[in-house]
Scaffold this motif. Structure first.
Motif, PDB file in Angstrom:
ATOM      1  N   VAL A   1       0.859  -1.182   0.000  1.00 47.86           N
ATOM      2  CA  VAL A   1       0.000   0.000   0.000  1.00 47.86           C
ATOM      3  C   VAL A   1       0.894   1.229   0.000  1.00 47.86           C
ATOM      4  O   VAL A   1       1.802   1.348   0.831  1.00 47.86           O
TER       5      VAL A   1
ATOM      6  N   LEU B   1      -6.339  -5.294   3.904  1.00 45.73           N
ATOM      7  CA  LEU B   1      -7.010  -5.119   2.618  1.00 45.73           C
ATOM      8  C   LEU B   1      -8.111  -6.162   2.543  1.00 45.73           C
ATOM      9  O   LEU B   1      -7.837  -7.370   2.516  1.00 45.73           O
TER      10      LEU B   1
ATOM     11  N   SER C   1     -12.123  -8.205  -5.441  1.00 47.65           N
ATOM     12  CA  SER C   1     -11.628  -6.824  -5.336  1.00 47.65           C
ATOM     13  C   SER C   1     -11.331  -6.490  -3.874  1.00 47.65           C
ATOM     14  O   SER C   1     -12.040  -6.935  -2.966  1.00 47.65           O
TER      15      SER C   1
ATOM     16  N   VAL D   1     -10.263  -3.575  -0.764  1.00 45.30           N
ATOM     17  CA  VAL D   1     -10.429  -2.208  -0.281  1.00 45.30           C
ATOM     18  C   VAL D   1      -9.606  -2.065   0.994  1.00 45.30           C
ATOM     19  O   VAL D   1      -9.639  -2.948   1.854  1.00 45.30           O
TER      20      VAL D   1
ATOM     21  N   ASN E   1      -9.201   6.253   2.460  1.00 43.12           N
ATOM     22  CA  ASN E   1      -9.039   6.883   1.154  1.00 43.12           C
ATOM     23  C   ASN E   1      -7.690   7.580   1.077  1.00 43.12           C
ATOM     24  O   ASN E   1      -7.083   7.911   2.092  1.00 43.12           O
TER      25      ASN E   1
ATOM     26  N   SER F   1      -2.960   3.997  -2.480  1.00 44.09           N
ATOM     27  CA  SER F   1      -3.077   3.152  -3.675  1.00 44.09           C
ATOM     28  C   SER F   1      -2.491   1.783  -3.394  1.00 44.09           C
ATOM     29  O   SER F   1      -1.597   1.630  -2.550  1.00 44.09           O
ATOM     30  N   LEU F   2      -3.002   0.768  -4.113  1.00 45.72           N
ATOM     31  CA  LEU F   2      -2.546  -0.609  -3.942  1.00 45.72           C
ATOM     32  C   LEU F   2      -1.766  -1.041  -5.176  1.00 45.72           C
ATOM     33  O   LEU F   2      -2.122  -0.685  -6.310  1.00 45.72           O
ATOM     34  N   ASP F   3      -0.696  -1.842  -4.950  1.00 57.19           N
ATOM     35  CA  ASP F   3       0.034  -2.388  -6.093  1.00 57.19           C
ATOM     36  C   ASP F   3      -0.873  -3.273  -6.945  1.00 57.19           C
ATOM     37  O   ASP F   3      -0.782  -3.274  -8.177  1.00 57.19           O
TER      38      ASP F   3
ATOM     39  N   ASN G   1      -5.116  -4.494  -7.019  1.00 61.28           N
ATOM     40  CA  ASN G   1      -6.422  -4.192  -6.427  1.00 61.28           C
ATOM     41  C   ASN G   1      -7.303  -5.421  -6.214  1.00 61.28           C
ATOM     42  O   ASN G   1      -8.475  -5.278  -5.901  1.00 61.28           O
ATOM     43  N   TYR G   2      -6.742  -6.616  -6.397  1.00 61.68           N
ATOM     44  CA  TYR G   2      -7.544  -7.820  -6.227  1.00 61.68           C
ATOM     45  C   TYR G   2      -6.660  -8.961  -5.734  1.00 61.68           C
ATOM     46  O   TYR G   2      -5.424  -8.884  -5.793  1.00 61.68           O
TER      47      TYR G   2
END
Length: 443
Positions: free
Chosen positions: A194, A207, A225, A227, A237, A240-242, A244-245
């Motif tokens: 992250v 996550l 997915s 979050v 918020n 960013s994630l390397d 997203n799933y």
């Protein structure tokens, strides 16, 4: 030199006249309202009109200095590449607007707007934390100057940009169908980096991804997915994630109740017999992958080997033989196998032939059975619990004459009946010789 002094005197005198004229004009509004029109009304009105025209002329030509505040002038951030090079990020990034006070000739000031003013703050001195950055200013006008900038600083909250691995968690949003459950859940990858401001990244606990299992009846694989969630379960918020799933492989298990079957090899001591075999408990709940559990109806216990010298009942603890991938539910103790072993005994009963009932004899015939002095020995062999309570009345003998169709001598087999089944029963003798004759009628 004299000419120069004369010009200077003329300019000074002109300046004084203009100054007095301006003061007089500025006092006109009050003079107008204080004027009395009782005498020479026409002359006075004309004077007022001429004075007003002269006032507008002077204001237009003399153009006095004024001060004005221009609101909501944007502040530009310069050298922002320095932030990226130092892995810094502005947390309160927004449109920075301030008020600018300008001064100059009236016409020039009134025609000025925020587009004529350029404000900027240099990011080269910004560091992690709270920064008060000075606002620089310039104006696109030679006759108007900036008197002040309010405020003259912008406050920036700056954080260091980091990248840290965070664990992946899969949340099941509902319940499995009855007898089904989660046997195993494989997640790939188990951690994902992250990136973002350090304070935000540090607030990320895991996550999370959500799946529904209520409609599942077998194993399930899919992409989920993700979050970022905080320690309080709130969405974070600004990071960013390397990736997203995550890929999941859910192995669905099933529970089922199956019976337990004992396995006995060998015999007890000679003259003894296994009367019953019981297991405790008789059933057990198992769990495992759906297909494996569906194929099971019974489970065997470990083999119980008899040595041939057992002459009494016994209870032995044995383990269950479980196929690979099958486990028991709630079974904390070994299985008890109970063997009831009893001695095989023989009991004899003596009956006189004369008391053996005769059945199905033709009503026109008679037999001399009642005069037969012989006896019949009945030997019953069975387990102790049966023999112990067996009495003579439990065995019913008879001679069946249904096949006798004429008078004469016959050898008939002695029959027996009983409400109980015996291991062996021997009747000695097995046959009885009888004579059948006509019934003698007295005249």
């Amino acid at each position: 030199m004299q000419l120069k002094n004369k010009v200077s005197s003329i300019l000074i005198g002109l300046k004084n006249i203009i100054s007095k004229s301006v003061k007089w004009i500025l006092g006109l509004p009050k003079a107008i309202f204080d004027a009395k029109f009782s005498h020479n009304t026409g002359t006075k009105l004309l004077s007022i009109a001429m004075a007003i025209l002269f006032w507008f002329f002077v204001m237009d030509q003399v153009d006095p200095e004024i001060t004005r505040v221009i609101e909501s002038v944007p502040v530009q951030l310069t050298n922002t590449q320095e932030l990226d090079q130092n892995n810094l990020k502005i947390m309160n990034q927004t449109d920075f607007l301030v008020n600018v006070e300008v001064t100059g000739r009236r016409n020039n000031v009134l025609s000025l707007n925020s587009k004529n003013i350029y404000l900027w703050s240099d990011m080269r001195s910004v560091r992690s934390g709270v920064n008060n950055v000075f606002i620089n200013s310039t104006i696109n006008s030679e006759s108007v100057s900036i008197k002040s900038v309010l405020p003259n600083e912008i406050v920036l909250t700056v954080d260091r940009v980091v990248s840290l691995p965070k664990p992946v968690q899969i949340i099941i949003s509902d319940k499995f169908q009855d007898t089904l459950y989660e046997e195993a859940l494989e997640i790939n990858p188990v951690e994902i980096k992250v990136s973002g401001p350090e304070s935000l990244v540090n607030s990320v606990s895991y996550l999370g991804g959500t799946i529904s299992v209520n409609a599942l009846t077998n194993d399930h694989s899919r992409e989920v997915s993700l979050v970022p969630y905080s320690f309080d379960g709130e969405v974070v918020n600004g990071v960013s994630l390397d990736i997203n799933y995550a890929n999941i492989n859910l192995v669905v298990g099933k529970t089922k109740q199956v019976s337990i079957e004992p396995v006995i090899i060998g015999e007890p001591a000679q003259g003894y017999k296994i009367v019953s075999i019981k297991v405790n408990p008789e059933t057990v709940t198992v769990k495992g992958e759906v297909d494996l559990v569906n194929s099971l109806d019974t489970l065997k216990v470990e083999t119980l080997q008899l040595n041939g010298d057992e002459n009494a009942s016994l209870i032995v603890e044995k383990g269950l033989v479980l196929p690979d991938g099958i486990k028991t539910v709630g079974l904390n103790n070994p299985i008890q196998v109970e063997l009831t072993i009893e001695e095989i005994q023989t009991k004899e009963f003596t009956y006189s032939i004369a008391e053996i009932p005769v059945v199905n004899l033709n009503e026109n015939y008679t037999t001399d059975l009642t005069t037969n002095p012989g006896n019949v020995i009945v030997r019953v062999t069975d387990i102790e619990s049966i023999i112990k309570n067996l009495s003579k009345e439990d065995i019913h003998l008879d001679l069946n004459f249904s096949n006798v169709v004429d008078i004469g001598n016959y050898r008939l087999k002695i029959n027996y009946s009983s409400e109980k089944e015996f291991n062996t029963i021997v009747i000695d003798p097995e046959y009885v010789d009888v004579n059948v004759s006509d019934i003698i009628t007295t005249p």
